[in-house]
Design a protein around this motif. Structure first.
Motif, PDB file in Angstrom:
ATOM      1  N   ASN A 152       0.831  -1.221   0.000  1.00 35.14           N
ATOM      2  CA  ASN A 152       0.000   0.000   0.000  1.00 35.14           C
ATOM      3  C   ASN A 152       0.857   1.259   0.000  1.00 35.14           C
ATOM      4  O   ASN A 152       0.534   2.251  -0.661  1.00 35.14           O
ATOM      5  N   GLU A 153       1.951   1.231   0.755  1.00 31.13           N
ATOM      6  CA  GLU A 153       2.831   2.408   0.812  1.00 31.13           C
ATOM      7  C   GLU A 153       3.509   2.624  -0.547  1.00 31.13           C
ATOM      8  O   GLU A 153       3.666   3.762  -0.997  1.00 31.13           O
ATOM      9  N   HIS A 154       3.876   1.536  -1.190  1.00 35.11           N
ATOM     10  CA  HIS A 154       4.458   1.623  -2.532  1.00 35.11           C
ATOM     11  C   HIS A 154       3.442   2.277  -3.492  1.00 35.11           C
ATOM     12  O   HIS A 154       3.793   3.147  -4.297  1.00 35.11           O
ATOM     13  N   GLU A 205       8.725  10.086   1.328  1.00 37.54           N
ATOM     14  CA  GLU A 205       8.203   9.617   2.623  1.00 37.54           C
ATOM     15  C   GLU A 205       7.450   8.293   2.456  1.00 37.54           C
ATOM     16  O   GLU A 205       7.607   7.367   3.262  1.00 37.54           O
ATOM     17  N   GLU A 206       6.654   8.190   1.379  1.00 37.62           N
ATOM     18  CA  GLU A 206       5.902   6.941   1.170  1.00 37.62           C
ATOM     19  C   GLU A 206       6.861   5.778   0.889  1.00 37.62           C
ATOM     20  O   GLU A 206       6.633   4.657   1.339  1.00 37.62           O
ATOM     21  N   TRP A 207       7.936   6.064   0.166  1.00 36.80           N
ATOM     22  CA  TRP A 207       8.944   5.014  -0.048  1.00 36.80           C
ATOM     23  C   TRP A 207       9.534   4.563   1.269  1.00 36.80           C
ATOM     24  O   TRP A 207       9.770   3.380   1.498  1.00 36.80           O
ATOM     25  N   ARG A 208       9.811   5.532   2.145  1.00 36.59           N
ATOM     26  CA  ARG A 208      10.392   5.178   3.442  1.00 36.59           C
ATOM     27  C   ARG A 208       9.389   4.366   4.269  1.00 36.59           C
ATOM     28  O   ARG A 208       9.765   3.405   4.947  1.00 36.59           O
ATOM     29  N   HIS A 209       8.098   4.736   4.159  1.00 34.61           N
ATOM     30  CA  HIS A 209       7.088   3.947   4.890  1.00 34.61           C
ATOM     31  C   HIS A 209       7.081   2.497   4.399  1.00 34.61           C
ATOM     32  O   HIS A 209       6.982   1.562   5.208  1.00 34.61           O
ATOM     33  N   ALA A 210       7.168   2.319   3.080  1.00 34.97           N
ATOM     34  CA  ALA A 210       7.197   0.947   2.539  1.00 34.97           C
ATOM     35  C   ALA A 210       8.381   0.191   3.135  1.00 34.97           C
ATOM     36  O   ALA A 210       8.269  -0.973   3.535  1.00 34.97           O
ATOM     37  N   ASP A 250       4.092  11.716   9.225  1.00 34.90           N
ATOM     38  CA  ASP A 250       4.105  12.018   7.786  1.00 34.90           C
ATOM     39  C   ASP A 250       2.692  12.003   7.209  1.00 34.90           C
ATOM     40  O   ASP A 250       2.331  12.858   6.395  1.00 34.90           O
ATOM     41  N   GLU A 251       1.882  11.012   7.624  1.00 38.50           N
ATOM     42  CA  GLU A 251       0.529  10.908   7.049  1.00 38.50           C
ATOM     43  C   GLU A 251      -0.312  12.138   7.429  1.00 38.50           C
ATOM     44  O   GLU A 251      -1.138  12.590   6.648  1.00 38.50           O
ATOM     45  N   VAL A 252      -0.069  12.672   8.632  1.00 36.95           N
ATOM     46  CA  VAL A 252      -0.766  13.914   9.029  1.00 36.95           C
ATOM     47  C   VAL A 252      -0.417  15.009   8.012  1.00 36.95           C
ATOM     48  O   VAL A 252      -1.285  15.748   7.540  1.00 36.95           O
TER      49      VAL A 252
HETATM   50 FE   LIG Z   1       2.403   6.258   3.970  1.00 38.15          FE
END
Ligand SMILES: [Fe+2]
Ligand SMILES: [Fe+2]
Length: 270
Positions: free
Chosen positions: A43-45, A77-82, A159-161
């Motif tokens: 999902n993060e990807h 940031e989304e890459w880092r979350h993944a 980050d999502e905030v």
């Molecule tokens: Fe995320």
């Protein structure tokens, strides 16, 4: 078919779970937790891919200032979350490798001008999906047992905030200049977007309790509670927020409920 392979993530995040949290998990719980975090990794990807498309659309719409740079940072940031979700897969003893499904293109909305097209996607991504993510991740953070997992979820949550706030601020800024006809068309779009949001979220939130307290402590959420939180977020945050920007979100939500195949789930989640 290509795959997402994030092996080595636990070392990159320097993530360790204490042995006691792992010892409390039976094999079913452990596998369930690995599946959960591997799904989140994917999902993060997908989120990173969506923000990449959004950056191009903002440029096409002539949205100025530092917004494009901000969206580029969100991609990272989304890459880092993944990668962080992959780290949890690894410390649970799983392999952070997943086949990438064929993903539909991010909508270009060619029936609309560039500003209207990007507004649709900003609403869908930030004001809807990311706002729901904030509520769900905050609940997961509070249920997490190991302090290392609490910290990891707090980092993602912060980050999502920012990702949600980005859209709400842009909408608030543009709202006074939106014509009544455009507001009405965005209301029509919201019926579709809210239906898609509910379909997507409910497919990821199975209507079952967490298999055990130990599983819940490592991120396998209680599906019933998560579904209630999803509907509360739509009712109490998303719909009022969009209404405040002059969009007919309440009628759009009612229309989505009337047509959505998921509407029965709402009664069950209350
Ligand atoms: Fe995320
Ligand atoms: Fe996000």
């Amino acid at each position: 078919m290509s795959s997402l392979d994030l092996r080595g993530a636990a070392d990159r995040a320097d993530l360790r779970l204490d042995a006691r949290a792992l010892a409390e998990l039976d094999e079913v719980d452990r596998r369930s937790a690995i599946l959960t975090w591997r799904g989140r990794m994917l999902n993060e990807h997908v989120s990173a891919r969506v923000f990449s498309a959004l950056a191009r659309q903002l440029e096409r719409a002539g949205i100025r200032g530092d917004r494009r740079a901000r969206v580029a940072a969100m991609v990272a940031e989304e890459w880092r979350h993944a990668d962080r979700c992959a780290a949890v897969v690894e410390v649970l003893g799983g392999e952070p490798v997943i086949e990438l499904p064929s993903l539909p293109p991010v909508p270009e909305h060619e029936d609309a001008d560039p500003l209207e097209a990007v507004l649709r996607n900003v609403i869908s991504v930030s004001c809807l999906s990311e706002t729901v993510a904030v509520a769900l991740i905050d609940a997961e953070r509070r249920s997490a047992g190991p302090p290392a997992l609490q910290r990891l979820l707090a980092e993602i949550l912060a980050d999502e905030v920012g990702h949600a706030r980005f859209g709400w601020r842009l909408l608030e800024e543009l709202a006074p200049s939106l014509s009544p006809a455009l507001r009405e068309r965005l209301g029509d779009y919201l019926v579709i977007a809210l239906d898609e949001l509910a379909t997507h979220e409910l497919s990821h939130l199975p209507a079952r309790a967490s298999p055990s307290t130990a599983a819940e402590a490592v991120g396998v959420c209680d599906g019933h509670a998560a579904r209630r939180l999803f509907f509360a977020t739509v009712h109490e945050v998303i719909v009022p927020g969009l209404q405040a920007s002059g969009l007919p979100a309440l009628s759009a939500w009612r229309a989505a409920q009337a047509t959505g195949t998921w509407a029965g789930a709402m009664a069950g989640a209350r």
